[in-house]
Design a protein around this motif. Sequence first.
Motif, PDB file in Angstrom:
ATOM      1  N   LYS A   4      33.723  29.117  43.510  1.00 45.97           N
ATOM      2  CA  LYS A   4      34.667  29.532  44.555  1.00 45.97           C
ATOM      3  C   LYS A   4      34.645  31.048  44.711  1.00 45.97           C
ATOM      4  O   LYS A   4      34.763  31.780  43.734  1.00 45.97           O
ATOM      5  N   ARG A   5      34.471  31.508  45.955  1.00 44.95           N
ATOM      6  CA  ARG A   5      34.391  32.952  46.204  1.00 44.95           C
ATOM      7  C   ARG A   5      35.779  33.571  46.122  1.00 44.95           C
ATOM      8  O   ARG A   5      36.750  33.009  46.612  1.00 44.95           O
ATOM      9  N   ARG A   6      35.832  34.750  45.505  1.00 43.73           N
ATOM     10  CA  ARG A   6      37.110  35.453  45.352  1.00 43.73           C
ATOM     11  C   ARG A   6      37.629  35.901  46.716  1.00 43.73           C
ATOM     12  O   ARG A   6      36.892  36.470  47.522  1.00 43.73           O
ATOM     13  N   GLN A   7      38.916  35.657  46.983  1.00 44.41           N
ATOM     14  CA  GLN A   7      39.516  36.029  48.258  1.00 44.41           C
ATOM     15  C   GLN A   7      40.073  37.456  48.236  1.00 44.41           C
ATOM     16  O   GLN A   7      40.204  38.084  49.285  1.00 44.41           O
ATOM     17  N   PHE A   8      40.443  37.954  47.078  1.00 43.28           N
ATOM     18  CA  PHE A   8      41.052  39.290  47.006  1.00 43.28           C
ATOM     19  C   PHE A   8      40.495  40.031  45.792  1.00 43.28           C
ATOM     20  O   PHE A   8      40.534  39.516  44.663  1.00 43.28           O
ATOM     21  N   GLY A   9      39.987  41.238  46.018  1.00 42.88           N
ATOM     22  CA  GLY A   9      39.533  42.085  44.923  1.00 42.88           C
ATOM     23  C   GLY A   9      38.197  41.665  44.336  1.00 42.88           C
ATOM     24  O   GLY A   9      37.595  40.650  44.740  1.00 42.88           O
ATOM     25  N   ARG A  10      37.757  42.448  43.385  1.00 41.13           N
ATOM     26  CA  ARG A  10      36.471  42.195  42.724  1.00 41.13           C
ATOM     27  C   ARG A  10      36.633  42.408  41.218  1.00 41.13           C
ATOM     28  O   ARG A  10      37.387  43.284  40.794  1.00 41.13           O
ATOM     29  N   VAL A  11      35.915  41.623  40.467  1.00 38.60           N
ATOM     30  CA  VAL A  11      35.896  41.768  39.011  1.00 38.60           C
ATOM     31  C   VAL A  11      34.439  41.857  38.567  1.00 38.60           C
ATOM     32  O   VAL A  11      33.608  41.054  39.006  1.00 38.60           O
ATOM     33  N   ALA A  21      38.634  45.572  37.274  1.00 38.17           N
ATOM     34  CA  ALA A  21      39.163  44.962  38.499  1.00 38.17           C
ATOM     35  C   ALA A  21      39.320  46.037  39.561  1.00 38.17           C
ATOM     36  O   ALA A  21      39.796  47.144  39.276  1.00 38.17           O
ATOM     37  N   ARG A  22      38.929  45.708  40.798  1.00 35.08           N
ATOM     38  CA  ARG A  22      39.065  46.634  41.921  1.00 35.08           C
ATOM     39  C   ARG A  22      39.539  45.862  43.151  1.00 35.08           C
ATOM     40  O   ARG A  22      39.326  44.656  43.255  1.00 35.08           O
ATOM     41  N   TYR A  23      40.179  46.571  44.067  1.00 42.30           N
ATOM     42  CA  TYR A  23      40.655  45.927  45.292  1.00 42.30           C
ATOM     43  C   TYR A  23      40.703  46.959  46.407  1.00 42.30           C
ATOM     44  O   TYR A  23      40.761  48.171  46.154  1.00 42.30           O
ATOM     45  N   ALA A  33      41.661  49.244  38.857  1.00 39.56           N
ATOM     46  CA  ALA A  33      42.823  49.137  37.965  1.00 39.56           C
ATOM     47  C   ALA A  33      42.830  50.355  37.030  1.00 39.56           C
ATOM     48  O   ALA A  33      41.768  50.912  36.721  1.00 39.56           O
ATOM     49  N   PRO A  34      44.000  50.802  36.591  1.00 34.48           N
ATOM     50  CA  PRO A  34      44.058  51.991  35.737  1.00 34.48           C
ATOM     51  C   PRO A  34      43.444  51.781  34.355  1.00 34.48           C
ATOM     52  O   PRO A  34      43.247  52.740  33.613  1.00 34.48           O
ATOM     53  N   GLU A  35      43.146  50.533  34.006  1.00 34.32           N
ATOM     54  CA  GLU A  35      42.541  50.233  32.713  1.00 34.32           C
ATOM     55  C   GLU A  35      41.611  49.027  32.843  1.00 34.32           C
ATOM     56  O   GLU A  35      41.669  48.296  33.841  1.00 34.32           O
ATOM     57  N   THR A  36      40.734  48.868  31.879  1.00 34.84           N
ATOM     58  CA  THR A  36      39.856  47.687  31.874  1.00 34.84           C
ATOM     59  C   THR A  36      40.514  46.571  31.071  1.00 34.84           C
ATOM     60  O   THR A  36      41.508  46.791  30.374  1.00 34.84           O
ATOM     61  N   PHE A  37      39.944  45.360  31.168  1.00 34.92           N
ATOM     62  CA  PHE A  37      40.579  44.188  30.577  1.00 34.92           C
ATOM     63  C   PHE A  37      39.633  43.505  29.581  1.00 34.92           C
ATOM     64  O   PHE A  37      38.408  43.543  29.730  1.00 34.92           O
ATOM     65  N   ALA A  43      41.827  40.242  34.073  1.00 34.47           N
ATOM     66  CA  ALA A  43      41.523  41.004  35.284  1.00 34.47           C
ATOM     67  C   ALA A  43      41.967  40.239  36.528  1.00 34.47           C
ATOM     68  O   ALA A  43      42.537  40.812  37.473  1.00 34.47           O
ATOM     69  N   ASP A  44      41.731  38.913  36.543  1.00 32.80           N
ATOM     70  CA  ASP A  44      42.157  38.082  37.679  1.00 32.80           C
ATOM     71  C   ASP A  44      43.683  38.104  37.831  1.00 32.80           C
ATOM     72  O   ASP A  44      44.213  38.186  38.943  1.00 32.80           O
ATOM     73  N   ASP A  45      44.381  38.007  36.718  1.00 27.65           N
ATOM     74  CA  ASP A  45      45.855  38.014  36.769  1.00 27.65           C
ATOM     75  C   ASP A  45      46.372  39.343  37.331  1.00 27.65           C
ATOM     76  O   ASP A  45      47.334  39.373  38.106  1.00 27.65           O
ATOM     77  N   TRP A  46      45.739  40.436  36.933  1.00 27.16           N
ATOM     78  CA  TRP A  46      46.176  41.753  37.437  1.00 27.16           C
ATOM     79  C   TRP A  46      45.970  41.836  38.937  1.00 27.16           C
ATOM     80  O   TRP A  46      46.837  42.326  39.671  1.00 27.16           O
TER      81      TRP A  46
END
Length: 389
Positions: A4-11, A21-23, A33-37, A43-46
């Motif tokens: 399934k393709r991500r609808q919001f942001g990139r990991v 994580a970026r958006y 994101a200000p930090e890595t996971f 990352a998905d939850d953030w």
Amino acid sequence: MASKRRQFGRVRKLPSGRYQARYVAPDGQLRPAPETFRTKKDADDWLADKQTEMRRGDWHDPDAGKVAFGPYAAAWIEERELTTTTRQLYGSLLRHHLEPVFGAVNVAEISPPLVRRWRADKLASGTGPTTVAKAYALLRAIMGTAVADQMIRRNPCTIKGASTVHTPERPTATVQEVYDLADAIQPRYRALVLLAGFLGLRWGELVGLHRRDIDLDGGALRVRRAVAELNNGQREIKAPKSAAGKRTVAIPGAILPDVRAHLERYAEPGADGRVFIGAKGATPRRNHFNRLWRTACSDAGIEGLHFHDLRHTGNTLAASTGASTRELMARMGHSTARAALIYQHASADRDRLIADAVSGLVDKGRKKVRKAKKKRDRKPKGHEGDTRD
């Protein structure tokens, strides 16, 4: 089966094994994101939380708060409509108490623990509690604007009651003490003491009076301006502290002869003449008058009384007459009921003492009556003759 393709942001997985994580933010910028996971799920939850913020319209630019507090606070003071004295106070609090700790810190990095540590250090170093409370109140107001500017999410000033100024209760002069001070002060300031003591006027309001402000026939005084003394020694004629400060106050008939005598002998001539002037024709300065005041207090045998305490006397006397809160507010020149309620409570406390004293007299009177009644009951009754058949 295709994933399934991500609808919001990139990991993406970094060489270190952690996930980034970026958006795309509402401003069109790609925001990391200000930090890595540690895991991809984290990352998905953030990203899910960030998407929810954007849908609610609650998104904040994470770079908006990357502004040093010092310049932001200086601009905050400059942009506000403040009296000259208030502007000087804020500038002093900023220079001496806030900038040394927060000046170079980004607004977004000022946290509740940092604020708590600053306040604790200030109090431990011997800075007066009143000064610390005022500095904290200024910091809280500035950070509140930062919240409104969407630079930060929450105000870091969360210490309950830290901005409350706890001033010790000041003494209140008696009616006789006011007259003793009026007798002891230089004659040209006799009426000034009486007006302060029985009308509750402030120093700046008194020295700002002109002849046209006093209506002897109507027994009233109009407060239209006040004289403020600035830190650089200059004086500023301004409106009273609030809109409610512009008011008309009735003069007690008992001191009208003193006011009339003062106008005839000491005030400047003409409708615009100043009511109170020094021996050389200048508007009195507070520091010079304070020397005369201390001498008068010494001569009258009164200790620890400041000139401003006479305002408390006038307000306490007004409250003791049974005046309503609204009436006290109008006479005192306050736009809120807080001060009026304080004087009403003081009057109520005095009334309670009176009621307690009356209760003592009632108890004493009833005790006396009960004692007399017991005494009558103990007296032997007369013996009646036998009625045998």
